[in-house]
Each structure stands twice: as structure tokens, then as C-alpha cells.
Design an enzyme around this catalytic site. Sequence first.
Site, PDB file in Angstrom:
ATOM      1  N   TRP A 182       0.990  -1.277   0.073  1.00 13.38           N
ATOM      2  CA  TRP A 182      -0.033   0.068   0.018  1.00 13.38           C
ATOM      3  C   TRP A 182       0.804   1.379  -0.014  1.00 13.38           C
ATOM      4  O   TRP A 182       2.189   1.182   0.270  1.00 13.38           O
ATOM      5  CB  TRP A 182      -0.814  -0.037   1.377  1.00 13.38           C
ATOM      6  CG  TRP A 182      -2.259   0.981   0.852  1.00 13.38           C
ATOM      7  CD1 TRP A 182      -2.575   2.065   1.437  1.00 13.38           C
ATOM      8  CD2 TRP A 182      -3.258   0.371   0.228  1.00 13.38           C
ATOM      9  NE1 TRP A 182      -3.785   2.430   1.169  1.00 13.38           N
ATOM     10  CE2 TRP A 182      -4.177   1.513   0.189  1.00 13.38           C
ATOM     11  CE3 TRP A 182      -3.492  -0.747  -0.716  1.00 13.38           C
ATOM     12  CZ2 TRP A 182      -5.542   1.388  -0.601  1.00 13.38           C
ATOM     13  CZ3 TRP A 182      -4.633  -0.812  -1.251  1.00 13.38           C
ATOM     14  CH2 TRP A 182      -5.505   0.332  -1.294  1.00 13.38           C
ATOM     15  N   ASP A 239       0.184  10.968  -0.185  1.00 13.59           N
ATOM     16  CA  ASP A 239      -1.190  12.023  -0.074  1.00 13.59           C
ATOM     17  C   ASP A 239      -2.077  11.500   0.246  1.00 13.59           C
ATOM     18  O   ASP A 239      -2.412  10.243   0.455  1.00 13.59           O
ATOM     19  CB  ASP A 239      -0.999  13.003  -1.193  1.00 13.59           C
ATOM     20  CG  ASP A 239      -1.548  12.125  -2.743  1.00 13.59           C
ATOM     21  OD1 ASP A 239      -1.216  10.805  -2.417  1.00 13.59           O
ATOM     22  OD2 ASP A 239      -1.999  12.590  -3.518  1.00 13.59           O
ATOM     23  N   GLU A 242      -3.298   8.591  -1.796  1.00 22.25           N
ATOM     24  CA  GLU A 242      -2.444   7.495  -1.722  1.00 22.25           C
ATOM     25  C   GLU A 242      -1.835   6.974  -2.871  1.00 22.25           C
ATOM     26  O   GLU A 242      -1.493   5.803  -3.099  1.00 22.25           O
ATOM     27  CB  GLU A 242      -3.466   6.357  -1.248  1.00 22.25           C
ATOM     28  CG  GLU A 242      -4.357   6.464  -0.096  1.00 22.25           C
ATOM     29  CD  GLU A 242      -4.930   5.448   0.639  1.00 22.25           C
ATOM     30  OE1 GLU A 242      -5.912   4.679  -0.331  1.00 22.25           O
ATOM     31  OE2 GLU A 242      -4.636   4.874   1.635  1.00 22.25           O
ATOM     32  N   GLU A 243      -1.549   8.023  -3.602  1.00 23.66           N
ATOM     33  CA  GLU A 243      -0.865   7.862  -5.000  1.00 23.66           C
ATOM     34  C   GLU A 243       0.867   8.426  -5.053  1.00 23.66           C
ATOM     35  O   GLU A 243       1.525   7.900  -5.936  1.00 23.66           O
ATOM     36  CB  GLU A 243      -1.735   8.330  -6.110  1.00 23.66           C
ATOM     37  CG  GLU A 243      -2.998   7.727  -6.254  1.00 23.66           C
ATOM     38  CD  GLU A 243      -3.923   8.524  -7.130  1.00 23.66           C
ATOM     39  OE1 GLU A 243      -4.909   7.983  -7.581  1.00 23.66           O
ATOM     40  OE2 GLU A 243      -3.750   9.685  -7.464  1.00 23.66           O
ATOM     41  N   GLU A 470     -18.722   6.943  -4.519  1.00 25.18           N
ATOM     42  CA  GLU A 470     -17.430   7.914  -4.319  1.00 25.18           C
ATOM     43  C   GLU A 470     -17.440   8.889  -5.552  1.00 25.18           C
ATOM     44  O   GLU A 470     -17.125   9.930  -5.356  1.00 25.18           O
ATOM     45  CB  GLU A 470     -16.402   6.820  -4.411  1.00 25.18           C
ATOM     46  CG  GLU A 470     -14.755   7.628  -4.467  1.00 25.18           C
ATOM     47  CD  GLU A 470     -13.902   6.623  -4.802  1.00 25.18           C
ATOM     48  OE1 GLU A 470     -13.045   6.521  -3.625  1.00 25.18           O
ATOM     49  OE2 GLU A 470     -13.534   5.952  -5.667  1.00 25.18           O
TER      50      GLU A 470
END
Length: 624
Positions: A182, A239, A242-243, A470
Site C-alpha cells: 500500500w 498524499d 494514496e498515490e 465515491e
Amino acid sequence: MQSAFSEKRPLLPTASPEASPAAPTRAQRCRGLLLPAAVFLTVSYLVLLGGPIEPGVSPRSGLDGWIDAQERRSLAGVLANIGADGSHSGEEGAKAGIVIASPSTSAPNYLYTWTRDAALVSKALLDNMLASGNSSLAKTLDDYAVAQGVLQHVSNPSGTFAKGGLGEPKFNIDYTAFTENWGRPQRDGPALRATTLIGYANHLATSSASTSFISSTLIPIIEADLNYVQTYWNQTGFDLWEEVRGSSFFTTAVQHRALVEGAAFFASVGRPRPTYATTADSVLCFLQSYWNEEGQHVVSNVNAMESRSGLDGNSILASIHTFDSGSTTCDRDSFQPCSDRALVNHKAVVDSFREIYAINKGIPSSEAVAVGRYSEDVYYGGHPWYLITLAAAEQLYLALHTWEKNAELSITATSLPFFSQIYSPATVGTFTKKDSSAVFSEIIRAVRTYADGFFSVVEKYTPEDGSLAEQFDRATGAPLSASDLTWSYASFITAAAARRGEVPLSWKSDGRAPACAATQSPAAVLVTFDEVVETVYGETVFVVGSLPELGNWDPEAGRRLSADSYTAEKHLWTRAIYLPPSTAFEYKFIRRDADGRVRWESGPNRSSTTIFPGESQTLGAVWQ
């Protein structure tokens, strides 16, 4: 102040589920169950809604009526996703206090709990409870706090409770670690959690509740989180999307707020932590480095190996989650929603989506549009997000709150493009409510109409059953990605509250203007020089080297080390200095006696190379 849930307002009827195959997907089943699940909520929750849920149409018409009904649906959606009692989360086996991101288990699987999402959702519930005066949400907040105390101590791939583990972004919903690959660590979670629990502790301290829960449960969690922020604020991480590995504007902004609040909170409970305040000043200085003066917008990620424009919903979210209702100014250093920087950045971010989404085509530049994460986004094809479109509205409502409270607003050369886009006569100047020209009222009306437009976009693309996913499709507006996203529902609640003028309590940010004349580049590396050398009274130790930051080998321009850690057992002199990243350099230590005489250490020059931007490193040495 009138609460959205303090009067009886029946919910709109549940829409008939769309036709689906004989074996419907789990996401379809969950969406269809949203409102029926509300029937099984507790009596206290029905009180919060304002009475029994009845079929029918809201008595208020148009956008107002839809927002009223959708806000209640959103609160139901949040509570359905929390803990063992939630109709979605409980069905999936969530432990007490666990906030699931979504009940979706495939395409994508969001059946986890994220520290960031859980904190933001719980803060929304806290603010809702404080505004409405209804204490039925206290049990949910209690359970959230207890669960966070458990998760803090779960060892995970980011580390342990004592070292690094608080930066782990997500966990399984049974209190166990998620151990697959992750984007970790993510350093916004501890700051957001501290802010939420400080707010809850302050509420409990002024109510009739027992203070033992504050001292035994809340304070240890808050202190651990703030210590983590203080230790790691100047190191990179992923960030909020999550990238990107680097430094995130959102993370830095919420870290600053948490440290300011933390210093005030611990002083109020008789346990002063002055270093939180001094660190907060450094963080605020660092925050200035994200501002692109030439482009007039926030660069949302720096120190990152990527080539995006920097225009990102990250920056709008940062502005609303660091809003200070007690601020008497539109502070541009902390990017308050009404500040000229935040407003022109709002324009830049929103405008970046006007031409790339088909559903935005043909909409005049003076009107609201659907907003996504960033224009280069490819996740699920890169679509608008409900929560970011709502955040675009919320920032403007919060700005309106400040202007109307102060009965004054200013347009600067920086913010003029924002105002001109929605109010063509706009000019630079200060306008007050007392003005006979009525310009103040006209601008207020124009901004409110523009803000309402973002709500209208969300209304247009929200299914009749009120479920919020989302994302929604950039071409058709159909819901996409994770269904029943808890953060989407929470964002609707906070945006609706801001529209009514219900705002969170102040975190007392005023008066903290940064003294940043020597602000370091966000690309700098913090290098700690540790030198073990026995010295006598009057002697001092310096580091000098081949870089300008180390004096360019001039002993008179060397950097003095501190003896604060010097003991009889360990003769340590130390100093942390910002140096340029990925740079080779040489250095030596020198000793200067009380008369100013300099003694160089012997042997060849020491050498090193600084590491990745935004990281820190330590160079240990013994006098030679």
C-alpha cells in the site's frame, strides 16, 4: 442556532431499485437497503432525525427541500457504516467504533477503516452533535475513540506504536493490521484524529460528563498523535489520494492545525507542551512553500517524482478542514476559505475541470460544475467526486460566514479573478455591509448563488434513493466506484451545515503569523550532525563544509552545534541543518575556545550525500 435535525421533516420515499439481473451485485443490494436500514435505528437516532421516518415529500421546495431530505439520508448513510450496530458495517463484522470506508467489497474493495476517513467522518458527527444539541451521537464518538486507542497499538507495516506505526493508513475492520502492499506511510491521519478528539475532549470538559474518559482514553491517544506529528511533519509520505510520495499540502495544513490546537489543549489541562506551538510555527512556514505565485494557485504535492500541474481538490479540502470560525481575518498564510489565496486557488481548481468532463460542457464560467481530484486523474477513468464537488460549495459557504460575521469583505489583486468570474463589476477594494452602494450585498448574493450551484450539480447526479457513491461518471453522471461512501455522506452533512451558517468551533489560529524570512525550500533535507567530543568550559563545536549552508569552508561562517544533549556519560554536540537534496558534500568539525581560537579535527574531510527531498538523515561522528 437552528439545527437541520431539530424540526420534523419526513424523508422522501425510497426510490424503486433499478432493474438488475436475477442475482444482483452486493453493491446494488447495499444501495437498495440504505433507507430501509434506517428503520431499525435506535430511538435516540429517530429523535435526532426529528421524528419517525415517514414517506412523503419535504415541505420545503426546490434545492432547500432536497438538501433537507438528503442531509437526513446522509446521516443515516454514515451511521449505517459505523461499528457493530451499523446496518452495513455490522453485517460485515466490523468491531465497535470502526468506521468503514464503504460496504463495497469488490471493484473496488473499500471494506477497511482508514485513519483519515474515520477522523473526518467522526469530526462531522461531533460538529453535528454540537450544533444540534443532541447527545445521541456521543456513544458513537465514545466507541470511535476507544477503537482508535486499540488501533494505535496494532503493529503494522509502517511500524509500532513507539516508532512510526501511527502513520499506517488503514486497518482491517476487526482491529487487525492490513499487511498487503500500500501507499504508506500517510501522515495526515494522526493530525486529523487529534483534532477530532481534542474537539470531543473540550466538549466533555464543559459538559456534565465524567472527566475520567478524557484523562484515561482521549489524552493518551491525542498525545501520541501529536508527538507523531511533531516528529514526522518534515518527512515525506503518501498524499490523501494514496498515490504520490512526497509532501502534501493537505497533510501539512492539517498538521499545523493539530499542533496549534494541541498546544492550547494541553495547556488547558495543566500539562503544557510548548514545543507543539513552536513546531506549529515551523509547519506554517513550510505551508507557504506550496504557493505558486506565478500560477496563483496551490501546488498540492511537492518533493514528488511526478509532473502534474499541482491543481488538486486536495487544496480545497485543506482549506475547509482548517477553517477557523473564530478568526477575525481572512488569513492567507493558513489559507482560510475567504482569503485571497484560497479563493483564487478555488477558481483555478474548479476551472481545470470545466472542459475535461462532458457533463460540464456548455456551462458558463460563472456557474458551478462537477469537480474531481485533479485533471490528470485516471483512477476508474478519472471522474468527478461527490465529496470534492461538495467541498467546493463548503469553502464558499465558510467564506460567506466570515464576511457576514465581519460585515466586510476585501477584494485584492490576487482574488479579483475569482470575484470577476461570478460578479462582473468586481473591483479591488474593501466593501462593508453599511455601504450605500449595496456592493457588499450583491457580492454576497453572487457567491451564495455560485456555491448553491455545486449543490445543484450533486442533486442532479444523486440517485433518487439518496445513495452517494465515491464518484459519478464524467459523461453520463451515473454513480461509479465504491457505493455508499462514508466520506461522501459526511461531506454532504458538513456542506449543508455550512450553508445554514452552522460552523465548527474555533481553533484559535489568529495571531500566528509566520516569521518565515528564512523559510527553507520544501525540497530541502533535514540533516542532523551528531559529534561526540569531550570539551571544556568555554569551548563550542561547529560544523563547516563545502556547501553554502555549511559556510563554504569558512570557519567564521560554520554552523554552531548545541550542547543541550551533552552529559557526563555522552559528550554529544548536535545540530539539524537543512541541505539541498541528492547533493554530495564534504565537511569537518571544528572547536572554538573562549578566546576564539579555532582547532580543526584531524584526518581527511568527511563526506556524504543528502537523500530524497523532504526526508531527514543523521550523520554521527566522533572527533578525530
